[in-house]
Design a protein around this motif. Structure first.
Motif, PDB file in Angstrom:
ATOM      1  N   ILE A 142       0.867  -1.190   0.000  1.00  0.00           N
ATOM      2  CA  ILE A 142       0.000   0.000   0.000  1.00  0.00           C
ATOM      3  C   ILE A 142       0.902   1.238   0.000  1.00  0.00           C
ATOM      4  CG2 ILE A 142      -2.006  -1.065   1.100  1.00  0.00           C
ATOM      5  CD1 ILE A 142      -0.151   1.089   3.370  1.00  0.00           C
ATOM      6  N   ILE A 143       0.335   2.351  -0.470  1.00  0.00           N
ATOM      7  CA  ILE A 143       1.072   3.607  -0.494  1.00  0.00           C
ATOM      8  C   ILE A 143       0.291   4.611   0.346  1.00  0.00           C
ATOM      9  CG2 ILE A 143       1.983   5.476  -1.921  1.00  0.00           C
ATOM     10  CD1 ILE A 143       2.151   3.496  -4.240  1.00  0.00           C
ATOM     11  N   ILE A 144       0.981   5.298   1.233  1.00  0.00           N
ATOM     12  CA  ILE A 144       0.345   6.313   2.085  1.00  0.00           C
ATOM     13  C   ILE A 144       0.816   7.689   1.631  1.00  0.00           C
ATOM     14  CG2 ILE A 144       0.041   7.142   4.444  1.00  0.00           C
ATOM     15  CD1 ILE A 144       0.583   4.320   5.423  1.00  0.00           C
ATOM     16  N   GLY A 145      -0.154   8.506   1.191  1.00  0.00           N
ATOM     17  CA  GLY A 145       0.164   9.842   0.668  1.00  0.00           C
ATOM     18  C   GLY A 145       0.018   9.883  -0.832  1.00  0.00           C
ATOM     19  N   PHE A 146      -1.104  10.450  -1.292  1.00  0.00           N
ATOM     20  CA  PHE A 146      -1.380  10.491  -2.733  1.00  0.00           C
ATOM     21  C   PHE A 146      -0.697  11.722  -3.330  1.00  0.00           C
ATOM     22  CE2 PHE A 146      -3.620  11.097  -6.653  1.00  0.00           C
ATOM     23  CZ  PHE A 146      -4.093   9.847  -7.031  1.00  0.00           C
ATOM     24  N   ASP A 147       0.406  11.520  -4.018  1.00  0.00           N
ATOM     25  CA  ASP A 147       1.114  12.621  -4.687  1.00  0.00           C
ATOM     26  C   ASP A 147       1.779  12.075  -5.949  1.00  0.00           C
ATOM     27  OD1 ASP A 147       3.365  11.242  -3.828  1.00  0.00           O
ATOM     28  OD2 ASP A 147       3.705  12.547  -2.118  1.00  0.00           O
ATOM     29  N   GLN A 148       2.490  12.933  -6.640  1.00  0.00           N
ATOM     30  CA  GLN A 148       3.048  12.565  -7.953  1.00  0.00           C
ATOM     31  C   GLN A 148       3.998  11.378  -7.864  1.00  0.00           C
ATOM     32  OE1 GLN A 148       5.218  15.706  -9.869  1.00  0.00           O
ATOM     33  NE2 GLN A 148       5.392  14.623 -11.805  1.00  0.00           N
ATOM     34  N   GLN A 149       4.899  11.373  -6.875  1.00  0.00           N
ATOM     35  CA  GLN A 149       5.860  10.283  -6.767  1.00  0.00           C
ATOM     36  C   GLN A 149       5.167   8.971  -6.397  1.00  0.00           C
ATOM     37  OE1 GLN A 149       8.440  11.318  -8.451  1.00  0.00           O
ATOM     38  NE2 GLN A 149      10.008  10.803  -6.941  1.00  0.00           N
ATOM     39  N   ASP A 199      -2.282  -6.898   8.277  1.00  0.00           N
ATOM     40  CA  ASP A 199      -1.909  -8.308   8.318  1.00  0.00           C
ATOM     41  C   ASP A 199      -1.495  -8.849   6.957  1.00  0.00           C
ATOM     42  OD1 ASP A 199      -2.310  -8.469  10.997  1.00  0.00           O
ATOM     43  OD2 ASP A 199      -4.400  -9.145  10.848  1.00  0.00           O
ATOM     44  N   ASP A 200      -2.193  -8.438   5.900  1.00  0.00           N
ATOM     45  CA  ASP A 200      -1.942  -8.987   4.560  1.00  0.00           C
ATOM     46  C   ASP A 200      -1.023  -8.117   3.719  1.00  0.00           C
ATOM     47  OD1 ASP A 200      -3.623 -11.131   5.154  1.00  0.00           O
ATOM     48  OD2 ASP A 200      -5.409 -10.009   4.528  1.00  0.00           O
ATOM     49  N   THR A 201      -0.459  -7.081   4.310  1.00  0.00           N
ATOM     50  CA  THR A 201       0.388  -6.152   3.556  1.00  0.00           C
ATOM     51  C   THR A 201       1.856  -6.370   3.915  1.00  0.00           C
ATOM     52  OG1 THR A 201      -1.369  -4.491   3.540  1.00  0.00           O
ATOM     53  CG2 THR A 201       0.858  -3.727   3.061  1.00  0.00           C
ATOM     54  N   GLU A 202       2.677  -6.572   2.890  1.00  0.00           N
ATOM     55  CA  GLU A 202       4.101  -6.806   3.109  1.00  0.00           C
ATOM     56  C   GLU A 202       4.908  -5.517   3.081  1.00  0.00           C
ATOM     57  OE1 GLU A 202       5.602  -9.637   3.839  1.00  0.00           O
ATOM     58  OE2 GLU A 202       3.794 -10.865   3.735  1.00  0.00           O
ATOM     59  N   PHE A 203       4.584  -4.631   2.145  1.00  0.00           N
ATOM     60  CA  PHE A 203       5.367  -3.412   1.954  1.00  0.00           C
ATOM     61  C   PHE A 203       4.497  -2.188   2.165  1.00  0.00           C
ATOM     62  CE2 PHE A 203       7.615  -6.301  -1.200  1.00  0.00           C
ATOM     63  CZ  PHE A 203       8.629  -6.627  -0.317  1.00  0.00           C
ATOM     64  N   ILE A 204       4.996  -1.225   2.931  1.00  0.00           N
ATOM     65  CA  ILE A 204       4.302   0.038   3.185  1.00  0.00           C
ATOM     66  C   ILE A 204       5.187   1.165   2.672  1.00  0.00           C
ATOM     67  CG2 ILE A 204       3.279   1.532   4.954  1.00  0.00           C
ATOM     68  CD1 ILE A 204       3.327  -1.055   6.756  1.00  0.00           C
ATOM     69  N   TYR A 205       4.726   1.844   1.647  1.00  0.00           N
ATOM     70  CA  TYR A 205       5.463   2.969   1.070  1.00  0.00           C
ATOM     71  C   TYR A 205       4.803   4.266   1.534  1.00  0.00           C
ATOM     72  CZ  TYR A 205       7.514  -0.590  -1.939  1.00  0.00           C
ATOM     73  OH  TYR A 205       8.176  -1.704  -2.399  1.00  0.00           O
ATOM     74  N   VAL A 206       5.595   5.152   2.126  1.00  0.00           N
ATOM     75  CA  VAL A 206       5.061   6.385   2.695  1.00  0.00           C
ATOM     76  C   VAL A 206       5.690   7.581   2.005  1.00  0.00           C
ATOM     77  CG1 VAL A 206       4.689   7.720   4.803  1.00  0.00           C
ATOM     78  CG2 VAL A 206       4.812   5.218   4.916  1.00  0.00           C
ATOM     79  N   LEU A 226       5.849  -6.234  12.582  1.00  0.00           N
ATOM     80  CA  LEU A 226       7.098  -6.606  11.910  1.00  0.00           C
ATOM     81  C   LEU A 226       7.046  -6.371  10.407  1.00  0.00           C
ATOM     82  CD1 LEU A 226       7.883  -9.918  13.838  1.00  0.00           C
ATOM     83  CD2 LEU A 226       8.711  -7.606  14.323  1.00  0.00           C
ATOM     84  N   LYS A 227       6.483  -5.236  10.025  1.00  0.00           N
ATOM     85  CA  LYS A 227       6.436  -4.843   8.618  1.00  0.00           C
ATOM     86  C   LYS A 227       7.441  -3.721   8.366  1.00  0.00           C
ATOM     87  CE  LYS A 227       2.768  -7.486   7.976  1.00  0.00           C
ATOM     88  NZ  LYS A 227       2.790  -8.709   7.164  1.00  0.00           N
ATOM     89  N   LYS A 228       7.974  -3.678   7.167  1.00  0.00           N
ATOM     90  CA  LYS A 228       8.958  -2.670   6.805  1.00  0.00           C
ATOM     91  C   LYS A 228       8.277  -1.446   6.193  1.00  0.00           C
ATOM     92  CE  LYS A 228      12.592  -5.018   8.005  1.00  0.00           C
ATOM     93  NZ  LYS A 228      13.385  -4.606   9.190  1.00  0.00           N
ATOM     94  N   VAL A 229       8.738  -0.258   6.599  1.00  0.00           N
ATOM     95  CA  VAL A 229       8.248   0.998   6.040  1.00  0.00           C
ATOM     96  C   VAL A 229       9.326   1.576   5.137  1.00  0.00           C
ATOM     97  CG1 VAL A 229       7.480   3.351   6.547  1.00  0.00           C
ATOM     98  CG2 VAL A 229       6.783   1.465   8.022  1.00  0.00           C
ATOM     99  N   LYS A 230       8.930   1.994   3.934  1.00  0.00           N
ATOM    100  CA  LYS A 230       9.871   2.556   2.970  1.00  0.00           C
ATOM    101  C   LYS A 230       9.415   3.969   2.613  1.00  0.00           C
ATOM    102  CE  LYS A 230      10.451  -2.114   1.137  1.00  0.00           C
ATOM    103  NZ  LYS A 230      11.819  -2.390   1.590  1.00  0.00           N
TER     104      LYS A 230
END
Length: 461
Positions: A142-149, A199-206, A226-230
């Motif tokens: 999932i991606i948090i923050g709706f912007d161009q990048q 629970d079902d999300t492996e990658f979190i992009y912020v 125990l999930k990674k934030v990028k």
């Protein structure tokens, strides 16, 4: 990829590679001895050979093929492991005086390994990409923050399923009342993300635009599961080509103009190759060719055999560059390019320039350490100074040692500079080389240079 298979992948990768590298050993032995019945010393050597490779491969974690890794990086890692392994094998061969293993046998192995290992690594990489493309080893994001990048990242994952990352949508406070925006799913606001769990999300992009308090909450939720934030930076990294991240306590700093050769390991690899290659040329070529060419140069015109000229090296430091003298003694050698039908060039000099044999003494510069086999070509200092304020980022070409040949020369930019764009193009290619250096690129440039010397001598005068 099922988790059981995913855990087994490193072992399967290493087992497959041990099988692949066994082939060059056994085939070389068969070619030399016309038999596969290994002599006792060769049995011992075979086990040692597999053990060295296994150790280097495991320590380097070559079985880790990243989702964003391209085939070029895979080959680079393969040849790095190959370089380290062969260096260790050669060292122990000399240390234990295992001369029962013939040089021909070792050379045959080394040549075959370049092909076998490169082929195997790329084949595994392709198979893994195909597997991910068709639904294996897939991770949810999932991606948090709706912007161009963020939108660019979402579209990239959609366009390249071989990454094996399926982005289900965005969390963003601004558009939390919508189910989608521009056809992209909106899953809710940041509070919804914190409540819903991952629970079902492996990658979190912020996105970097998310405020500090919200980011802290997101990290806390991720840490609890125990999930990674990028973090997605807001600056466009394409503008900087090369960059790295360093940290001072709690302050992160982005270095935006790092170069591959800033890394000590890359410099060691390049310098080792320079020494081995130049030593071979000096001992087996220059040692017997120098007296012949020196005599011809002396017979045609008075003056020294070597032409010595100050040129700019790494960090703009001047050094003495050596060449075979190809001109009669003159007072404008430092300020005037050699031109077609230049009256200063001797007959022997014409031959030396057309065949590039006049550059051979620069292998002495390589051994001394002020030049490399491949790098931006050094210019006479006065000519350098006449262009450094006119060509964009001209001085960046001096961030590394100059070379006997370079990408610009391999691409046909050699000889006299008659127009501004010729120098500008050279500098662009030199900067590209420094920003994208690799051992494989050096080898490619050497091959292209040899081809240019043999088949493209139009500008060699």
């Amino acid at each position: 990829m099922p988790k059981r298979f995913y855990k087994l992948f490193p072992a399967l990768f290493i087992f497959g590679e041990l099988v692949i590298i066994s082939i060059p050993f056994l085939l070389s032995y068969y070619i030399i001895n016309n038999s596969l019945d290994l002599a006792p010393v060769y049995r011992w050597a075979f086990g040692f050979y597999l053990g060295i490779w296994l150790s280097v491969s495991v320590v380097a974690e070559d079985f880790k093929i990243g989702r964003s890794t391209n085939y070029y990086v895979t080959l680079k890692r393969a040849f790095f492991t190959l370089f380290i392994s062969l260096s260790l094998i050669s060292f122990f061969w000399v240390l234990f005086e295992a001369y029962e293993l013939s040089r021909e046998f070792l050379v045959l192995i080394f040549v075959q390994l370049f092909v076998a290992v490169g082929f195997y690594r790329v084949l595994v990489h392709i198979a893994l990409n195909k597997y991910r493309k068709f639904g294996g080893n897939v991770r949810s994001a999932i991606i948090i923050g709706f912007d161009q990048q963020g939108v660019r990242l979402y579209n990239l994952f959609k366009r390249k399923p071989e990454y094996g990352i399926r982005c289900v949508g965005f969390y963003d406070d601004t558009y939390s009342g919508l189910s989608q925006r521009d056809g992209i799913p909106i899953l809710g606001g940041i509070d919804d993300f914190i409540r819903n769990g991952i629970d079902d999300t492996e990658f979190i992009y912020v996105s970097e635009s998310v405020n500090r308090f919200a980011l802290s909450q997101i990290v806390n939720v991720a840490d609890a599961q125990l999930k990674k934030v990028k973090l997605i930076p807001q600056f466009n990294t394409e503008l900087f080509k090369t960059y790295s991240l360093t940290r001072f306590d709690d302050i992160s700093i982005v270095d935006i103009n790092d170069l591959p050769l800033d890394g000590i390991l890359n410099r060691v690899v390049k310098r080792t190759f320079d020494i081995v290659f130049s030593l071979f040329v000096v001992v087996f070529v220059l040692s017997w060719l120098y007296p012949i060419l020196g005599l011809l140069i002396k017979l045609e015109s008075s003056g020294p055999v070597f032409f010595r000229q100050l040129r700019h090296g790494k960090g703009n430091s001047p050094f003495v560059c050596y060449k075979f003298r190809t001109m009669v003694i003159n007072n404008v050698a430092d300020t005037k390019w050699a031109s077609r039908n230049d009256p200063r060039i001797t007959r022997v000099g014409t031959f030396l320039r057309r065949t590039s044999l006049d550059e051979l003494p620069q292998f002495l510069n390589v051994l001394i350490g002020n030049m490399s086999i491949v790098g931006p070509r050094p210019h006479p200092i006065p000519l350098n100074e006449s262009y450094q304020n006119r060509v964009h980022k001209f001085t960046q070409r001096h961030a590394s040692k100059p070379g006997i040949t370079g990408l610009a020369q391999a691409m046909g930019y050699r000889g006299e500079i008659q127009k501004f764009h010729q120098m500008s193009s050279r500098v662009k290619l030199d900067r590209f080389y420094l920003q994208n250096w690799s051992f494989i690129l050096d080898l490619k440039i050497i091959v292209l240079t040899v081809y240019s010397i043999v088949f493209n001598r139009e500008n060699a005068y």
